[in-house]
Design an enzyme around this catalytic site. Sequence first.
Site, PDB file in Angstrom:
ATOM      1  N   GLU A  51      10.458  -4.784   4.167  1.00 21.94           N
ATOM      2  CA  GLU A  51      10.711  -6.275   3.930  1.00 21.94           C
ATOM      3  C   GLU A  51      10.423  -6.475   2.520  1.00 21.94           C
ATOM      4  OE1 GLU A  51       9.201  -5.125   6.548  1.00 21.94           O
ATOM      5  OE2 GLU A  51       8.934  -6.474   8.118  1.00 21.94           O
ATOM      6  N   HIS A 104      -6.493 -33.270  17.912  1.00 24.87           N
ATOM      7  CA  HIS A 104      -5.420 -34.122  18.762  1.00 24.87           C
ATOM      8  C   HIS A 104      -4.307 -33.197  18.872  1.00 24.87           C
ATOM      9  CE1 HIS A 104      -7.440 -37.415  16.676  1.00 24.87           C
ATOM     10  NE2 HIS A 104      -7.963 -36.547  15.699  1.00 24.87           N
ATOM     11  N   GLY A 147      -4.646  -1.694   4.677  1.00 23.20           N
ATOM     12  CA  GLY A 147      -4.161  -2.909   4.178  1.00 23.20           C
ATOM     13  C   GLY A 147      -4.641  -4.123   4.437  1.00 23.20           C
ATOM     14  N   ARG A 148      -5.380  -4.395   5.746  1.00 23.24           N
ATOM     15  CA  ARG A 148      -6.067  -5.593   6.028  1.00 23.24           C
ATOM     16  C   ARG A 148      -7.207  -5.908   5.596  1.00 23.24           C
ATOM     17  NH1 ARG A 148      -4.805  -2.309  10.224  1.00 23.24           N
ATOM     18  NH2 ARG A 148      -6.353  -1.396  11.569  1.00 23.24           N
ATOM     19  N   LYS A 169       0.907  -1.156  -0.104  1.00 20.50           N
ATOM     20  CA  LYS A 169      -0.028  -0.076  -0.079  1.00 20.50           C
ATOM     21  C   LYS A 169       1.093   1.201  -0.030  1.00 20.50           C
ATOM     22  CE  LYS A 169      -3.355   2.587   2.341  1.00 20.50           C
ATOM     23  NZ  LYS A 169      -4.258   2.683   3.491  1.00 20.50           N
ATOM     24  N   GLU A 204      -4.927  -6.595  14.829  1.00 21.11           N
ATOM     25  CA  GLU A 204      -4.509  -5.236  14.176  1.00 21.11           C
ATOM     26  C   GLU A 204      -5.670  -4.143  14.094  1.00 21.11           C
ATOM     27  OE1 GLU A 204      -0.771  -4.570  11.412  1.00 21.11           O
ATOM     28  OE2 GLU A 204      -2.761  -4.087  10.066  1.00 21.11           O
ATOM     29  N   LYS A 215       9.213  -1.064  13.944  1.00 21.44           N
ATOM     30  CA  LYS A 215       9.895  -0.643  12.650  1.00 21.44           C
ATOM     31  C   LYS A 215      10.911   0.437  12.994  1.00 21.44           C
ATOM     32  CE  LYS A 215       5.527  -1.481  10.137  1.00 21.44           C
ATOM     33  NZ  LYS A 215       4.913  -0.701   9.264  1.00 21.44           N
TER      34      LYS A 215
HETATM   35  O1  F6P Z   1       3.095  -3.340   9.869  1.00 22.21           O
HETATM   36  C1  F6P Z   1       1.914  -3.215   9.421  1.00 22.21           C
HETATM   37  C2  F6P Z   1       1.409  -2.981   8.423  1.00 22.21           C
HETATM   38  O2  F6P Z   1       1.478  -1.599   8.046  1.00 22.21           O
HETATM   39  C3  F6P Z   1       0.146  -3.552   8.086  1.00 22.21           C
HETATM   40  O3  F6P Z   1      -1.075  -2.908   8.323  1.00 22.21           O
HETATM   41  C4  F6P Z   1       0.125  -3.776   6.524  1.00 22.21           C
HETATM   42  O4  F6P Z   1      -0.793  -4.407   6.053  1.00 22.21           O
HETATM   43  C5  F6P Z   1       1.542  -4.110   6.339  1.00 22.21           C
HETATM   44  O5  F6P Z   1       2.390  -3.660   7.288  1.00 22.21           O
HETATM   45  C6  F6P Z   1       2.052  -3.759   4.837  1.00 22.21           C
HETATM   46  O6  F6P Z   1       2.129  -2.803   4.569  1.00 22.21           O
HETATM   47  P1  F6P Z   1       2.281  -2.205   3.131  1.00 22.21           P
HETATM   48  O7  F6P Z   1       1.082  -2.719   2.323  1.00 22.21           O
HETATM   49  O8  F6P Z   1       2.199  -0.709   3.028  1.00 22.21           O
HETATM   50  O9  F6P Z   1       3.385  -2.819   2.554  1.00 22.21           O
END
Ligand code: F6P
Length: 505
Positions: free
Chosen positions: A198, A368, A251-252, A192, A337, A478
């Site tokens: 990462e 189990h 994002g979620r 987003k 979140e 972060k």
């Molecule tokens: O670290 C949390 C977060 O901001 C989430 O809310 C989001 O889904 C994820 O990191 C990834 O963010 P982005 O889509 O901006 O890479």
Amino acid sequence: MSDQADAIWQSIANSPRQTLSALFEQDPERLSLLAHRIPLAGTDILFDFSKTHLDSALLAQFEQLAGAMHLAGMRDQFLSGAKINSSEDRSAEHPAERGMGAVDSVESANSLHARMAALVDAIDQGVFGEIKHVLHIGIGGSALGPKLVIDALCRDSDRYDIAVVANVDGEALSEAVAKFDPARTLVAIASKTFTTTETLMNATSAIEWMREGGVEDPYGQLVALTAAPDKAAEWGIDETRILPFSETVGGRYSVWSSIGFPVAMALGNDGFAAFREGAAAMDAHFASAPFARNMPVLAAFADLYYAQVRGCQTRAVFAYDERMRLLPDYLQQLEMESNGKAVRRDGTALGRPSAPVTWGGVGTDAQHAVFQLLHQGTHLIPVEFIAARLAGHEFDEAHHRALLTNCFAQGAALMQGKASDDPQRSYPGDRPSATILIDSVDPQSLGALIAFYEHRTFANAMLLGINPFDQFGVELGKEIAKSMGNRQSGDFDPSTAALIDAAGL
Ligand code: F6P
């Protein structure tokens, strides 16, 4: 929270407590009160909350709470695209991706979907060469939705092989690319913000992998899925392959937007549209059903009863269907979140428990492994079972019968318990569960199911007075991780400094 809401909470907490068995004995109409089959986009979903401790008196009190917390008004504002995300001064427009919201936002979402569909068609037609694999790189909300939906719906798809890579641990990327041919791979970078370390690190390494695999122009095989198209362009992605979505889609909540590109690749454009249609049907139900029969709201009443009144700190979700095995992971982000917060929208202390911890697994495996504690442990844990009436495989139907009978037996056992002279062998019972039965694991049903969870999360938040659409709590870690690279171990606490030294960073 208003004095009125506090008084209602007090009266909910003081309500007489009866066992589930007693509740069933007293009310022959209990099923019609708490188990509803909701027709949705050509299918229907059975939501059975009768094995929870809700009864008509509690429902009435929760409806009063909904009144005191202005749930109807907040829902209407949310669904019409008002700026409900107050801390970030913006609306939360994932419903617009399914056709509900401000006219401009719906039109814009429709045109972005058309643009994405055109790109999928072009790839199908070979405009990018013989693409066979899609490497989707994203994390959190930019990965969990596509991963769940592809795993659930695309097992038999012969369109493209899709791998979703989230973790910055190179093992994840290396496992994903092991089976892919770089020349036939399209890399979708899903972020987003287009700033997530990462994701950008994985994307850089994927480009390197393509280059080393003999691809002369790896950038020609990149697609960006983002609400920050300028940043994607700066990063070197050609504008024609940037699929934007609105900043107002969290994002979620973003699997319905261009973040769902790999879903459209795997399912085809029609399948992706059907997935959104299922969600739209749940939006319509949430927008109009009376609260006592409005499934996201009724489920939120049960959630709040257990977390706020019975002191339950966790909620367990078990998919009795291999295809939905990633649902607990998805719900963890959605619920934790969104509602893992200690302050209300106005910044005042919440003063009561926030959302419980969501955890779970897949049945029958979990029976189990962890069910011992659910049946005989000292924690009271509301359990949710999700199953599908129809199997997706072609093995003997005995498999699916066994799956469903085990699922239903667990709910019955948790409720009934079993007395025994031997304390080791006695089950206390009276343990709550809810069961959600979809017809089949298809795009419409899964879309409706995910939208149900989104709206349940929203209803929980509104009834507590918190904003489910921000996530400031993820920032500190972060920031510290970023700064760690440039600082000496002496800048940190002794434990962290020793870890940095031990790892040789
Ligand atoms: O670290 C949390 C977060 O901001 C989430 O809310 C989001 O889904 C994820 O990191 C990834 O963010 P982005 O889509 O901006 O890479």
